[in-house]
Design an enzyme around this catalytic site. Structure first.
Site: not given
Length: 98
Positions: A62-64, A90
């Protein structure tokens, strides 16, 4: 590269499935909120944490926005780990954060 949607991740969490999420954002980004069960390992340090990961487990990265987590997913796959990239990161996550 294996892809998983934020909706699929949320459904698995709601169903009580055991997931292994790794958030590769930087600490200042994590401070704005993260998925509660996610382990945090910034992308730039991931290579130094491989010995903490289990090749028998699948990790959801997961990242932005999904770009850095895609890099992390590729890196893990190249090193013999099972990983999936959470598409949209996200920015696309509609579940709870802490």
């Amino acid at each position: 590269m294996k892809i998983i949607t934020p909706e699929e991740v949320l459904k698995k969490i709601d169903e009580g499935q055991e997931l292994h999420l790794i958030d590769v954002r930087e600490p200042e980004e994590i401070a704005t909120g993260k998925i509660g069960i996610a382990q945090t390992i910034p992308l730039g340090t991931l290579e130094f944490h491989l010995d903490e990961l289990d090749k028998n487990l699948e990790y959801i990265m997961v990242c932005r926005s999904g770009r850095r987590s895609a890099q992390a997913t590729s890196f893990l796959e190249e090193n013999g780990y099972k990983a999936a990239n959470m598409e949209g990161g996200m920015l696309a996550w509609e579940g709870p954060v802490e």
